[in-house]
Design a protein around this motif. Structure first.
Motif, PDB file in Angstrom:
ATOM      1  N   ILE A  30       0.718  47.158 -23.039  1.00 32.93           N
ATOM      2  CA  ILE A  30       2.158  47.074 -23.299  1.00 32.93           C
ATOM      3  C   ILE A  30       2.723  48.457 -23.001  1.00 32.93           C
ATOM      4  N   HIS A  31       3.537  48.528 -21.955  1.00 38.21           N
ATOM      5  CA  HIS A  31       3.998  49.822 -21.449  1.00 38.21           C
ATOM      6  C   HIS A  31       5.501  49.960 -21.640  1.00 38.21           C
ATOM      7  N   GLY A  32       5.920  51.013 -22.318  1.00 40.00           N
ATOM      8  CA  GLY A  32       7.331  51.260 -22.563  1.00 40.00           C
ATOM      9  C   GLY A  32       7.975  51.990 -21.398  1.00 40.00           C
ATOM     10  N   LEU A  33       9.183  51.560 -21.031  1.00 36.37           N
ATOM     11  CA  LEU A  33       9.951  52.235 -19.981  1.00 36.37           C
ATOM     12  C   LEU A  33      11.264  52.694 -20.595  1.00 36.37           C
ATOM     13  N   LEU A  34      11.433  54.013 -20.686  1.00 38.04           N
ATOM     14  CA  LEU A  34      12.588  54.608 -21.342  1.00 38.04           C
ATOM     15  C   LEU A  34      13.444  55.390 -20.352  1.00 38.04           C
ATOM     16  N   GLY A  35      14.689  55.589 -20.719  1.00 33.22           N
ATOM     17  CA  GLY A  35      15.592  56.389 -19.905  1.00 33.22           C
ATOM     18  C   GLY A  35      17.026  56.133 -20.313  1.00 33.22           C
TER      19      GLY A  35
END
Length: 500
Positions: A30-35
């Motif tokens: 489960i990979h978080g993508l933030l920005g």
């Protein structure tokens, strides 16, 4: 499972959305993508799901170099995406939307079996929804649940979720993550796009951060902290705990007495609600979406008919009046859905900032024309004051990031110096920097003696900003009290209909 190499996307207008992005997610992760808003997260996710084509760079799915021309190509490769802004056919039922695009006839022999399967799936992940109800009659929260079910029903191997929990209860969010953990155990991967740092910290194995279309870092869960992630996102420290200075509320500005509202079927959706908001005070309404908050905000804004009761602004009855009349009485109206109710996306910024103000003397030209030179200067001034990032006043509203779109709405509503502000879900879908900015504006309005009614599903927002707090549950306003007497646990129980 997913890897990009030197991925770049430049739009026709010259905007560099992605520059040299190297991104990867492994099997069973489960990979978080933030920005920030506009950092390139949505562009990257749309490329991975076949909606957009990259300008250059390579995409590998399950080790194979792929070139996708359309979303069906991505689905064929096992990649599915749940969008932040719903891709639903509004007149269709929830069930019809979920099976749309499959080989299932929603009125055929297999429909009953499919419906039972979806109901079981929905129950298993805490995403219950009325399957036979037209989507246009569902709340935003229920529409979000339909979108999530739509992809889970297809059993994709790579699931991209764009702000999936924005309209879910705490319990539903927990159930969703239980389901995602099961997918992880099966070797599937999840790309989780969110602005909620707490969720990333709790549920993601690793996190990639984008800023201005470039990767600023990849970090493991064990290395991450909210302060570190926020700094990677915006390039500076962010204030997570805003100070609400002591204020002595003044005279009553806004009042609701025994308000009852009905839906299209004649069912009561707001039941006998009464409240008061005074100068220098923020009255926060918490609650899971779909408990009458949307309808309450619509009635205050003059776009929903009042069945019974009274709405008064500075002593004048405004229930049933038009939005323009309500604004002239001194109200600023910030709607919960900026794209549908706050802006006309096809129009530019100049046109959007004078919506509802186009007849004002300050913008009047010869005869009945609009003095566009004055409008352009007015828009430029608002862009500077509210830190709206855009190429100029003639930029289409659609081209702005979510945070900047919200700033346009807020700038328009506050530019008239209203005595009363209703802010419905004002930071929904915004990044940490835009959220910080909007919350500070609301606190500044309070300090300036404005009366603010804040309607939000974000508990942190309610607790940080509010002087008085009430909870909407099944159309009723319950548990009203001073913020100092309301804990997170107390509000959580009230949101579930349990008296604390």
């Amino acid at each position: 499972m997913v890897r990009t190499a030197n991925l770049t996307k430049t739009y026709a207008d010259g905007t560099h959305a992605l520059t040299g992005v190297d991104f990867s997610v492994t099997k069973g992760e489960i990979h978080g993508l933030l920005g920030e808003n506009g950092a390139g997260k949505t562009t990257l996710s749309k490329i991975l799901s076949g909606i957009l084509k990259p300008t250059s760079g390579e995409i590998y799915i399950k080790g194979n170099l792929v070139r996708m021309k359309r979303p069906s190509d991505a689905l064929g490769l096992g990649v599915g995406m749940v969008h932040q802004h719903f891709a639903l056919v509004r007149p269709f039922s929830a069930f019809e939307n979920i099976v749309l695009g499959t080989d299932l006839n929603p009125t055929g022999e297999r429909a009953k079996e499919a419906k039972a399967s979806i109901m079981e799936l929905a129950k298993g992940v805490g995403l219950q929804v009325a399957l036979d109800t037209p989507v246009e009659s569902l709340s935003l929260g229920a529409q979000q649940r339909v979108e999530i079910l739509k992809m889970l029903y297809r059993r994709v191997d790579i699931l991209i979720l764009d702000e999936p929990t924005s309209s879910l209860t705490i319990k539903e969010t927990g159930e969703l993550f239980k389901s995602l953990l099961k997918l992880k155990e099966e070797g599937k991967c999840v790309i989780f796009i969110t602005h909620k740092l707490r969720e990333v910290m709790d549920f993601c194995d690793s996190i990639t951060v984008l800023r201005q279309g470039k990767v600023t870092g990849r970090i493991s869960k064990s290395e991450a902290s909210p302060i570190t992630l926020a700094r990677m996102m915006v390039g500076r420290n962010v204030e997570f705990e805003l100070k609400r200075p002591p204020m002595t509320p003044g005279a009553e500005v806004f009042a609701i007495d025994n308000l009852t509202l009905l839906d299209k079927a004649g069912k009561e959706v707001v039941k006998d609600v009464s409240l008061r908001v005074r100068r220098g005070e923020i009255f926060g309404i918490a609650g899971v979406e779909g408990n009458g908050q949307t309808e309450l905000a619509e009635a205050i804004a003059g776009i929903r008919r009042v069945a019974r009761g009274s709405i008064r602004l500075k002593g004048t009855e405004t229930g049933g009046k038009s939005s323009s009349v309500i604004r002239r009485h001194g109200a600023g109206l910030i709607p919960e859905d900026r794209r549908r109710m706050g802006l006309i996306l096809e129009m530019n910024l100049e046109e959007n900032v004078i919506l509802g103000k186009q007849r004002d003397l300050q913008f009047r030209g010869s005869l009945t024309s609009i003095a566009w030179r004055k409008v352009r200067q007015f828009t430029s001034d608002l862009m500077k004051k509210f830190e709206i990032t855009a190429k100029g006043p003639e930029s289409p509203a659609r081209s702005l990031s979510g945070g900047n779109q919200q700033k346009v709405v807020v700038s328009r509503e506050l530019s008239s110096d209203p005595d009363f502000i209703v802010a419905a879900q004002p930071t929904r879908g915004l990044d940490v920097a835009a959220t910080e900015y909007i919350r500070k504006l609301l606190l500044d309005s309070r300090s300036a003696g404005k009366a603010v009614l804040l309607i939000s599903a974000e508990l942190d927002e309610i607790l940080q900003l509010s002087d008085q707090i009430g909870v909407m549950y099944e159309g009723r306003l319950i548990g009203v009290g001073a913020a100092e007497t309301m804990s997170r646990e107390t509000i959580g129980l009230l949101m579930g209909g349990i008296a604390a």
